[in-house]
Write a protein that holds these residues in place. Sequence first.
Motif: not given
Length: 118
Positions: A20-22, A28-31, A37-38
């Motif tokens: 959430a912080q990133a 950008l959205s959390t998704r 990351i993936k």
Amino acid sequence: MQVKSISQQTIMTNQGLTIAQAARTTGLSTRTIRRYIKSGRISAQVIPGGHGKEFRIATIPEELTSKRNIGKQPIQTIGIIRELQDKNLQLAVELGAATERIRTLEDQVKLLTTDKQP
């Protein structure tokens, strides 16, 4: 790829940024952060959390933080809000005029349809 370190001020825990912080930092959205990351575009550590595994991000690629132009964003937003308020006011005036016209026509229809008594 250049990497920009996040200051301790931004990091709420000493382990890195949460997703959430990133997301707030990059705009950008959390998704999207999870997808990055993936895919390996953002590196993150997995740590045990209160509800299972959690990701912590130590650094965010500069290309993701440079896309967010904080200086111009509020000015553009204020302009859009003003435009929408003006349009809203214009539509309210038109609605008021149309409503009044409908009332007038309804009154005329009532006069025409009432039985005329001598």
